[in-house]
Each structure stands twice: as structure tokens, then as C-alpha cells.
Motif scaffolding. Structure first.
Motif, PDB file in Angstrom:
ATOM      1  N   SER A  81       3.788   1.480  -8.776  1.00 56.51           N
ATOM      2  CA  SER A  81       3.980   2.833  -9.316  1.00 56.51           C
ATOM      3  C   SER A  81       4.657   3.743  -8.293  1.00 56.51           C
ATOM      4  CB  SER A  81       2.649   3.434  -9.769  1.00 56.51           C
ATOM      5  OG  SER A  81       1.855   3.780  -8.650  1.00 56.51           O
ATOM      6  N   GLU A  82       4.607   3.347  -7.031  1.00 51.30           N
ATOM      7  CA  GLU A  82       5.281   4.097  -5.970  1.00 51.30           C
ATOM      8  C   GLU A  82       6.502   3.345  -5.435  1.00 51.30           C
ATOM      9  OE1 GLU A  82       2.949   6.121  -3.097  1.00 51.30           O
ATOM     10  OE2 GLU A  82       1.229   6.320  -4.451  1.00 51.30           O
ATOM     11  N   ASN A  83       6.969   2.397  -6.236  1.00 55.88           N
ATOM     12  CA  ASN A  83       8.164   1.604  -5.888  1.00 55.88           C
ATOM     13  C   ASN A  83       8.035   0.862  -4.565  1.00 55.88           C
ATOM     14  OD1 ASN A  83       9.615   2.299  -8.256  1.00 55.88           O
ATOM     15  ND2 ASN A  83      10.074   4.299  -7.333  1.00 55.88           N
ATOM     16  N   GLN A  84       6.841   0.371  -4.271  1.00 56.01           N
ATOM     17  CA  GLN A  84       6.619  -0.384  -3.045  1.00 56.01           C
ATOM     18  C   GLN A  84       6.517  -1.866  -3.377  1.00 56.01           C
ATOM     19  OE1 GLN A  84       6.776   1.055  -0.008  1.00 56.01           O
ATOM     20  NE2 GLN A  84       7.266   2.888  -1.195  1.00 56.01           N
ATOM     21  N   ALA A 151      -3.725  -1.194   9.469  1.00 53.70           N
ATOM     22  CA  ALA A 151      -4.219  -0.577   8.241  1.00 53.70           C
ATOM     23  C   ALA A 151      -3.688  -1.342   7.029  1.00 53.70           C
ATOM     24  CB  ALA A 151      -3.794   0.879   8.184  1.00 53.70           C
ATOM     25  N   GLY A 152      -4.533  -1.409   6.000  1.00 53.55           N
ATOM     26  CA  GLY A 152      -4.127  -2.090   4.769  1.00 53.55           C
ATOM     27  C   GLY A 152      -5.185  -3.003   4.196  1.00 53.55           C
ATOM     28  N   GLY A 153      -6.341  -3.074   4.846  1.00 51.47           N
ATOM     29  CA  GLY A 153      -7.436  -3.901   4.337  1.00 51.47           C
ATOM     30  C   GLY A 153      -8.630  -3.043   3.986  1.00 51.47           C
ATOM     31  N   ALA A 154      -9.280  -3.374   2.879  1.00 53.70           N
ATOM     32  CA  ALA A 154     -10.469  -2.636   2.451  1.00 53.70           C
ATOM     33  C   ALA A 154     -11.557  -3.619   2.040  1.00 53.70           C
ATOM     34  CB  ALA A 154     -10.125  -1.709   1.289  1.00 53.70           C
ATOM     35  N   PRO A 155     -12.798  -3.359   2.464  1.00 51.61           N
ATOM     36  CA  PRO A 155     -13.883  -4.257   2.079  1.00 51.61           C
ATOM     37  C   PRO A 155     -14.397  -3.939   0.680  1.00 51.61           C
ATOM     38  CG  PRO A 155     -14.748  -2.500   3.439  1.00 51.61           C
ATOM     39  CD  PRO A 155     -13.256  -2.293   3.361  1.00 51.61           C
ATOM     40  N   VAL A 156     -14.987  -4.947   0.063  1.00 50.65           N
ATOM     41  CA  VAL A 156     -15.699  -4.784  -1.200  1.00 50.65           C
ATOM     42  C   VAL A 156     -17.144  -5.123  -0.879  1.00 50.65           C
ATOM     43  CG1 VAL A 156     -15.954  -5.584  -3.577  1.00 50.65           C
ATOM     44  CG2 VAL A 156     -13.672  -5.481  -2.533  1.00 50.65           C
ATOM     45  N   SER A 173       4.221   1.735   5.540  1.00 51.20           N
ATOM     46  CA  SER A 173       3.164   2.184   6.447  1.00 51.20           C
ATOM     47  C   SER A 173       1.838   1.549   6.061  1.00 51.20           C
ATOM     48  CB  SER A 173       3.024   3.717   6.410  1.00 51.20           C
ATOM     49  OG  SER A 173       2.365   4.121   5.224  1.00 51.20           O
ATOM     50  N   GLY A 174       1.005   1.382   7.057  1.00 43.50           N
ATOM     51  CA  GLY A 174      -0.320   0.844   6.818  1.00 43.50           C
ATOM     52  C   GLY A 174      -1.153   1.785   5.964  1.00 43.50           C
ATOM     53  N   ALA A 175      -0.895   3.084   6.076  1.00 44.42           N
ATOM     54  CA  ALA A 175      -1.645   4.046   5.263  1.00 44.42           C
ATOM     55  C   ALA A 175      -1.398   3.799   3.781  1.00 44.42           C
ATOM     56  CB  ALA A 175      -1.265   5.468   5.654  1.00 44.42           C
ATOM     57  N   LEU A 176      -0.155   3.499   3.416  1.00 43.02           N
ATOM     58  CA  LEU A 176       0.147   3.181   2.008  1.00 43.02           C
ATOM     59  C   LEU A 176      -0.501   1.863   1.603  1.00 43.02           C
ATOM     60  CD1 LEU A 176       3.916   4.174   1.582  1.00 43.02           C
ATOM     61  CD2 LEU A 176       1.933   5.175   0.405  1.00 43.02           C
ATOM     62  N   ASP A 177      -0.392   0.865   2.463  1.00 42.54           N
ATOM     63  CA  ASP A 177      -1.030  -0.424   2.171  1.00 42.54           C
ATOM     64  C   ASP A 177      -2.517  -0.227   1.886  1.00 42.54           C
ATOM     65  OD1 ASP A 177       1.290  -1.957   2.490  1.00 42.54           O
ATOM     66  OD2 ASP A 177       0.839  -2.476   4.577  1.00 42.54           O
ATOM     67  N   GLU A 178      -3.166   0.570   2.723  1.00 41.13           N
ATOM     68  CA  GLU A 178      -4.602   0.774   2.547  1.00 41.13           C
ATOM     69  C   GLU A 178      -4.907   1.590   1.293  1.00 41.13           C
ATOM     70  OE1 GLU A 178      -8.215   2.212   5.328  1.00 41.13           O
ATOM     71  OE2 GLU A 178      -6.796   0.749   6.133  1.00 41.13           O
ATOM     72  N   GLN A 179      -4.062   2.528   0.978  1.00 36.06           N
ATOM     73  CA  GLN A 179      -4.229   3.300  -0.261  1.00 36.06           C
ATOM     74  C   GLN A 179      -4.214   2.357  -1.464  1.00 36.06           C
ATOM     75  OE1 GLN A 179      -1.322   6.511  -0.761  1.00 36.06           O
ATOM     76  NE2 GLN A 179      -1.254   6.089  -2.958  1.00 36.06           N
ATOM     77  N   PHE A 180      -3.317   1.395  -1.449  1.00 36.54           N
ATOM     78  CA  PHE A 180      -3.224   0.433  -2.559  1.00 36.54           C
ATOM     79  C   PHE A 180      -4.433  -0.506  -2.572  1.00 36.54           C
ATOM     80  CE2 PHE A 180       1.522   0.976  -1.542  1.00 36.54           C
ATOM     81  CZ  PHE A 180       1.588   2.165  -2.247  1.00 36.54           C
TER      82      PHE A 180
END
Length: 190
Positions: A81-84, A151-156, A173-180
Motif C-alpha cells: 500500500s506504500e509501494n514498497q 529494525a524490521g522484526g516484531a515478536p508475536v 528504512s528499518g522503521a518502515l520494515d518494522e511498521q509493516f
């Protein structure tokens, strides 16, 4: 009796004995095969008694393949949705890859990076952006095999315990990766 007659009889007797033995053996084998075919094989006896004390057992929680796919799809949709162009990986508590989705045009390095970010997030039950800060006080963390402190990893988590990790790689950017990646986690609570 002549010597020739004696040998002939002996040969005939041997042939007759061999034929009878072969027939008996064949009948026995056929009978055994028939008996085995007629009766179903019996399974080995199962242990039916509980031999483990409940205090020695621990239940664990795992994402289903459907949930992991839903989370990966949500993360990929958020990026698209953000063209990434990214790759999304979901790993289980042990770091085994459950689902990987490589978006159209994602770079070749993004696959391994996404898996390693997911593994890092589940290993420490923390977003990888927070873990990057820990490198200042413990720089050797980055030497642990399979990890990637970007940045770009999130735990469940379930009941406070990590059960999976979502990693995203490929955005600028890692910030975008992590946002996703967080969008993937959020899809599991809907």
C-alpha cells in the motif's frame, strides 16, 4: 541289480524326494501368505498408562499455518500500500520458518534478512529496533548465528510468552520494515 539301475533308482528317488519337498515348502509358503493376507496385521501394543507426571509437562502455543499466512499477508499488504517491495517471514518459537512471502520486485537479500529479523524478534521477545540499542552495551549479541540486529522484526506473544516472530526486509528504512511487521502482528488480534 546292476550299478546302472542302482544309480537310476537313486536319481529317481532323489528327484521324487526333491519334488515332494518343493511342493510341501510351496504349500506351506502359500498357506502362510494366504493366512497373512486374510488376517490384518496387528499393531504393536501401545503404552496406555500415563507414565509422565503433570508437573513434568509444559504446554506450548503455536500459530496455525492459517494465522501465520494471515499475518504475513497483512504485512505484505501494508508494504504494498506504500509501494514498497519487501519480503515477509514468519517463524515459530524455535525459529523455524512457517511462511515467507516475497513481494513483487523484492531484492534478493530481503529473503534471508526477513527470516533473520523474525528469528531475532522471537528469540528476545522484542522488536528488533529495541534490540539494536542493546548492541551498545553488548556488542557480541550480533555474533549469535541466525540473528540480524536491524529494525524490521516484531515478536508475536501469547500470555506474555513469545510464540512467533515476523520479519520484514526490503523497504528503504528499518522503521518502515518494522511498521509493516507490526501490521502483521496486528492482523492476529482482529
Amino acid at each position: 541289480m546292476t550299478k546302472h539301475t542302482k544309480n537310476t533308482m537313486s536319481l529317481r528317488a532323489r528327484l521324487l524326494t526333491g519334488t515332494v519337498a518343493a511342493a510341501a515348502l510351496g504349500a506351506g509358503t502359500f498357506g502362510a501368505i494366504s493366512a497373512n493376507a486374510a488376517e490384518p496385521a496387528q499393531a504393536p501394543a501401545a503404552v496406555t498408562a500415563d507414565t509422565t507426571h503433570p508437573r513434568d509437562l509444559r504446554q506450548s502455543t503455536h500459530l496455525t499455518i492459517d494465522a501465520a499466512t494471515r499475518a504475513a499477508r497483512a504485512a505484505l499488504d501494508a508494504a504494498e500500500s506504500e509501494n514498497q517491495r519487501v519480503t515477509v517471514a514468519v517463524v515459530d518459537r524455535d525459529g523455524n520458518t512457517v511462511v515467507t512471502l516475497r513481494g513483487d520486485g523484492a531484492g534478493p537479500q530481503s529473503y534471508e534478512s526477513a527470516v533473520r529479523k523474525a528469528f531475532t524478534a522471537v528469540s528476545w521477545n522484542a522488536p528488533t529496533s529495541e534490540l539494536v540499542k542493546r548492541l551498545e552495551s553488548a556488542p557480541n549479541l550480533k555474533d549469535i548465528p541466525g540473528t540480524l540486529f536491524l529494525a524490521g522484526g516484531a515478536p508475536v506473544a501469547a500470555k506474555g510468552a513469545p510464540i512467533a516472530g515476523i520479519g520484514v526486509a526490503g523497504a528503504p528504512s528499518g522503521a518502515l520494515d518494522e511498521q509493516f511487521a507490526r501490521a502483521g502482528v496486528a492482523a492476529l488480534t482482529r
